[in-house]
Scaffold this motif. Sequence first.
Motif, PDB file in Angstrom:
ATOM      1  N   ASP A  78       0.832  -1.193   0.000  1.00 61.06           N
ATOM      2  CA  ASP A  78       0.000   0.000   0.000  1.00 61.06           C
ATOM      3  C   ASP A  78       0.873   1.251   0.000  1.00 61.06           C
ATOM      4  O   ASP A  78       1.989   1.243   0.521  1.00 61.06           O
ATOM      5  CB  ASP A  78      -0.916   0.024   1.231  1.00 61.06           C
ATOM      6  CG  ASP A  78      -2.009  -1.035   1.161  1.00 61.06           C
ATOM      7  OD1 ASP A  78      -2.224  -1.587   0.069  1.00 61.06           O
ATOM      8  OD2 ASP A  78      -2.640  -1.308   2.206  1.00 61.06           O
ATOM      9  N   VAL A  79       0.335   2.337  -0.571  1.00 58.47           N
ATOM     10  CA  VAL A  79       1.080   3.590  -0.687  1.00 58.47           C
ATOM     11  C   VAL A  79       0.195   4.736  -0.195  1.00 58.47           C
ATOM     12  O   VAL A  79      -1.024   4.735  -0.409  1.00 58.47           O
ATOM     13  CB  VAL A  79       1.504   3.850  -2.151  1.00 58.47           C
ATOM     14  CG1 VAL A  79       2.230   5.190  -2.283  1.00 58.47           C
ATOM     15  CG2 VAL A  79       2.389   2.712  -2.664  1.00 58.47           C
ATOM     16  N   ILE A  80       0.820   5.714   0.454  1.00 58.75           N
ATOM     17  CA  ILE A  80       0.104   6.912   0.916  1.00 58.75           C
ATOM     18  C   ILE A  80       0.737   8.137   0.263  1.00 58.75           C
ATOM     19  O   ILE A  80       1.956   8.328   0.349  1.00 58.75           O
ATOM     20  CB  ILE A  80       0.177   7.053   2.450  1.00 58.75           C
ATOM     21  CG1 ILE A  80      -0.439   5.832   3.139  1.00 58.75           C
ATOM     22  CG2 ILE A  80      -0.536   8.331   2.906  1.00 58.75           C
ATOM     23  CD1 ILE A  80      -0.167   5.786   4.635  1.00 58.75           C
ATOM     24  N   LEU A  81      -0.071   8.950  -0.392  1.00 60.45           N
ATOM     25  CA  LEU A  81       0.357  10.237  -0.930  1.00 60.45           C
ATOM     26  C   LEU A  81      -0.427  11.319  -0.191  1.00 60.45           C
ATOM     27  O   LEU A  81      -1.634  11.172   0.015  1.00 60.45           O
ATOM     28  CB  LEU A  81       0.087  10.324  -2.431  1.00 60.45           C
ATOM     29  CG  LEU A  81       0.676   9.200  -3.293  1.00 60.45           C
ATOM     30  CD1 LEU A  81       0.322   9.414  -4.766  1.00 60.45           C
ATOM     31  CD2 LEU A  81       2.192   9.111  -3.122  1.00 60.45           C
ATOM     32  N   THR A  82       0.233  12.397   0.198  1.00 61.61           N
ATOM     33  CA  THR A  82      -0.460  13.392   1.014  1.00 61.61           C
ATOM     34  C   THR A  82      -0.017  14.816   0.717  1.00 61.61           C
ATOM     35  O   THR A  82       1.179  15.118   0.685  1.00 61.61           O
ATOM     36  CB  THR A  82      -0.264  13.107   2.520  1.00 61.61           C
ATOM     37  OG1 THR A  82      -0.853  14.163   3.301  1.00 61.61           O
ATOM     38  CG2 THR A  82       1.204  12.976   2.884  1.00 61.61           C
ATOM     39  N   SER A  83      -0.973  15.667   0.462  1.00 65.72           N
ATOM     40  CA  SER A  83      -0.762  17.121   0.378  1.00 65.72           C
ATOM     41  C   SER A  83      -2.124  17.782   0.452  1.00 65.72           C
ATOM     42  O   SER A  83      -3.027  17.426  -0.316  1.00 65.72           O
ATOM     43  CB  SER A  83      -0.059  17.530  -0.913  1.00 65.72           C
ATOM     44  OG  SER A  83      -0.089  18.948  -1.051  1.00 65.72           O
ATOM     45  N   GLU A  84      -2.269  18.742   1.362  1.00 67.86           N
ATOM     46  CA  GLU A  84      -3.560  19.426   1.450  1.00 67.86           C
ATOM     47  C   GLU A  84      -3.825  20.276   0.224  1.00 67.86           C
ATOM     48  O   GLU A  84      -4.943  20.754   0.027  1.00 67.86           O
ATOM     49  CB  GLU A  84      -3.644  20.274   2.718  1.00 67.86           C
ATOM     50  CG  GLU A  84      -2.545  21.280   2.899  1.00 67.86           C
ATOM     51  CD  GLU A  84      -1.384  20.722   3.710  1.00 67.86           C
ATOM     52  OE1 GLU A  84      -0.806  21.490   4.507  1.00 67.86           O
ATOM     53  OE2 GLU A  84      -1.040  19.546   3.543  1.00 67.86           O
ATOM     54  N   GLY A  85      -2.801  20.435  -0.636  1.00 62.07           N
ATOM     55  CA  GLY A  85      -3.008  21.168  -1.879  1.00 62.07           C
ATOM     56  C   GLY A  85      -3.589  20.326  -3.001  1.00 62.07           C
ATOM     57  O   GLY A  85      -4.069  20.861  -4.005  1.00 62.07           O
ATOM     58  N   PHE A  86      -3.566  18.995  -2.867  1.00 66.22           N
ATOM     59  CA  PHE A  86      -4.124  18.136  -3.909  1.00 66.22           C
ATOM     60  C   PHE A  86      -5.601  18.452  -4.152  1.00 66.22           C
ATOM     61  O   PHE A  86      -6.088  18.392  -5.279  1.00 66.22           O
ATOM     62  CB  PHE A  86      -4.001  16.656  -3.523  1.00 66.22           C
ATOM     63  CG  PHE A  86      -2.643  16.049  -3.755  1.00 66.22           C
ATOM     64  CD1 PHE A  86      -1.885  16.381  -4.863  1.00 66.22           C
ATOM     65  CD2 PHE A  86      -2.131  15.125  -2.858  1.00 66.22           C
ATOM     66  CE1 PHE A  86      -0.636  15.819  -5.074  1.00 66.22           C
ATOM     67  CE2 PHE A  86      -0.879  14.542  -3.058  1.00 66.22           C
ATOM     68  CZ  PHE A  86      -0.131  14.888  -4.167  1.00 66.22           C
ATOM     69  N   GLY A  87      -6.314  18.763  -3.076  1.00 68.50           N
ATOM     70  CA  GLY A  87      -7.762  18.960  -3.195  1.00 68.50           C
ATOM     71  C   GLY A  87      -8.165  20.094  -4.110  1.00 68.50           C
ATOM     72  O   GLY A  87      -9.280  20.125  -4.622  1.00 68.50           O
ATOM     73  N   ALA A  88      -7.261  21.055  -4.328  1.00 66.48           N
ATOM     74  CA  ALA A  88      -7.578  22.191  -5.188  1.00 66.48           C
ATOM     75  C   ALA A  88      -7.392  21.888  -6.670  1.00 66.48           C
ATOM     76  O   ALA A  88      -7.611  22.756  -7.514  1.00 66.48           O
ATOM     77  CB  ALA A  88      -6.716  23.392  -4.796  1.00 66.48           C
ATOM     78  N   ALA A  89      -6.996  20.664  -7.002  1.00 68.88           N
ATOM     79  CA  ALA A  89      -6.851  20.293  -8.417  1.00 68.88           C
ATOM     80  C   ALA A  89      -8.187  20.402  -9.138  1.00 68.88           C
ATOM     81  O   ALA A  89      -9.251  20.188  -8.547  1.00 68.88           O
ATOM     82  CB  ALA A  89      -6.316  18.872  -8.518  1.00 68.88           C
ATOM     83  N   SER A  90      -8.142  20.718 -10.399  1.00 71.42           N
ATOM     84  CA  SER A  90      -9.366  20.763 -11.208  1.00 71.42           C
ATOM     85  C   SER A  90      -9.860  19.339 -11.445  1.00 71.42           C
ATOM     86  O   SER A  90      -9.151  18.364 -11.178  1.00 71.42           O
ATOM     87  CB  SER A  90      -9.078  21.431 -12.549  1.00 71.42           C
ATOM     88  OG  SER A  90      -8.202  20.613 -13.327  1.00 71.42           O
ATOM     89  N   ALA A  91     -11.062  19.225 -11.974  1.00 67.22           N
ATOM     90  CA  ALA A  91     -11.609  17.901 -12.275  1.00 67.22           C
ATOM     91  C   ALA A  91     -10.713  17.147 -13.253  1.00 67.22           C
ATOM     92  O   ALA A  91     -10.484  15.942 -13.107  1.00 67.22           O
ATOM     93  CB  ALA A  91     -13.020  18.038 -12.841  1.00 67.22           C
ATOM     94  N   GLU A  92     -10.174  17.845 -14.239  1.00 69.59           N
ATOM     95  CA  GLU A  92      -9.318  17.208 -15.233  1.00 69.59           C
ATOM     96  C   GLU A  92      -7.998  16.753 -14.601  1.00 69.59           C
ATOM     97  O   GLU A  92      -7.487  15.664 -14.904  1.00 69.59           O
ATOM     98  CB  GLU A  92      -9.030  18.171 -16.383  1.00 69.59           C
ATOM     99  CG  GLU A  92     -10.233  18.532 -17.229  1.00 69.59           C
ATOM    100  CD  GLU A  92     -11.164  19.546 -16.562  1.00 69.59           C
ATOM    101  OE1 GLU A  92     -10.731  20.183 -15.554  1.00 69.59           O
ATOM    102  OE2 GLU A  92     -12.310  19.691 -17.017  1.00 69.59           O
ATOM    103  N   GLN A  93      -7.442  17.589 -13.708  1.00 69.17           N
ATOM    104  CA  GLN A  93      -6.191  17.237 -13.053  1.00 69.17           C
ATOM    105  C   GLN A  93      -6.381  16.061 -12.108  1.00 69.17           C
ATOM    106  O   GLN A  93      -5.533  15.162 -12.031  1.00 69.17           O
ATOM    107  CB  GLN A  93      -5.649  18.457 -12.305  1.00 69.17           C
ATOM    108  CG  GLN A  93      -5.169  19.562 -13.231  1.00 69.17           C
ATOM    109  CD  GLN A  93      -5.008  20.902 -12.534  1.00 69.17           C
ATOM    110  OE1 GLN A  93      -5.479  21.086 -11.402  1.00 69.17           O
ATOM    111  NE2 GLN A  93      -4.360  21.843 -13.191  1.00 69.17           N
ATOM    112  N   ALA A  94      -7.498  16.044 -11.387  1.00 59.29           N
ATOM    113  CA  ALA A  94      -7.792  14.922 -10.492  1.00 59.29           C
ATOM    114  C   ALA A  94      -7.954  13.626 -11.290  1.00 59.29           C
ATOM    115  O   ALA A  94      -7.456  12.565 -10.893  1.00 59.29           O
ATOM    116  CB  ALA A  94      -9.056  15.214  -9.683  1.00 59.29           C
ATOM    117  N   LYS A  95      -8.627  13.730 -12.418  1.00 58.26           N
ATOM    118  CA  LYS A  95      -8.827  12.552 -13.272  1.00 58.26           C
ATOM    119  C   LYS A  95      -7.479  12.014 -13.757  1.00 58.26           C
ATOM    120  O   LYS A  95      -7.230  10.796 -13.744  1.00 58.26           O
ATOM    121  CB  LYS A  95      -9.716  12.917 -14.461  1.00 58.26           C
ATOM    122  CG  LYS A  95     -10.070  11.752 -15.382  1.00 58.26           C
ATOM    123  CD  LYS A  95     -11.106  12.214 -16.417  1.00 58.26           C
ATOM    124  CE  LYS A  95     -11.560  11.061 -17.309  1.00 58.26           C
ATOM    125  NZ  LYS A  95     -10.516  10.609 -18.221  1.00 58.26           N
TER     126      LYS A  95
END
Length: 356
Positions: A78-95
Amino acid sequence: MAKRVFVHIGAPKTGSTYVQNVLFDNAERLEKAGILIPATFAAHDQAMTDLRAVPWRDPQAYWTWDLLAEKAAAFGGDVILTSEGFGAASAEQAKRAVETLQPAEVHIVVAARDLWRTLPSMWQQSIRARSTWRFEDFLAAVEKGEFEQFWEHYTANRMFLRWADLVPPAQRHLVTVPPAGVSHDLLWQRFAGVLGIPGGVCEPAAPTSNPSLGAPEIEVLRRVNAALGDRYPHRMPYQRVVQQHLVRAVLQKRDNEVRFGVGLDRADWVMGLAEQQITELRDYDCHIVGDLGELRPAGMRQSHSPDELDDRQILDAAIETIIGMIGHAEDLQGLVPAGRPGMLARVRRGIRRTIG
């Protein structure tokens, strides 16, 4: 190939620093238990700025999203990636992010906190990230619907939808932040349960240390930001100079006893927003850890705004800040090895630019 990848996307000001400190401080112990948190926090932060293609990305940043994803893919557990800035990604960036991590089973983890505490915290965070607007202007913009970035970048509801809609309901996790005064350990236990970290693997971290500034101190910083003009346009140079030599070395060490927050004249508005947020999250198909009732503000009391300070209070804080920076410069001078005047000169120039 990674089996599961947990992407902790925020929100900001939800105890992320504490959780991240526990994770990175115990990285070796976690890896022995079959859980990887790759590289360093700085690598995750740089990968976040790359994924989002932000204009303030540090030109010297090394880590990209693809590089971090490649590191995750090479691990067999299992892997964990973390940054509170990830949430601000656009829908396209999240995809793009989720697709890059597949065929691993991708889990999205978000934390939510009550808005009464979130609003002043987020304004302060914006000032500490180089913004210059007044607290009242910030609140008015949110209230009038003129600052959609607050909802898109700083609250669980919208960022969760952009990311969590990309994965099945069982892989969407919402963690509520316990009320003020509750031990940090409860927040960690909630995260550990979501991330599948067995008890006893991680040694808890001491609660850290990103203390809030008081009203005079944050107002001094706001005015310094305005006076800086176009200096330090990128985040990392600003952090290396202003954050390091002004905020951490001086402002955070003051008593910061004059607190500020949302006034009671906005209590009904905030409570209405909280009920709307609770309803939206309750109706969303996801795994909830904690209690949505914790998003309902408690202990609301009258607070004042930094905008209400008089010039004398701000001047006194500014003078004490200059005195603090003189002491900080003296401490730095003692750390410079003999025969290195060039280094000392650069430090002094940086301090002069900071307070100039």
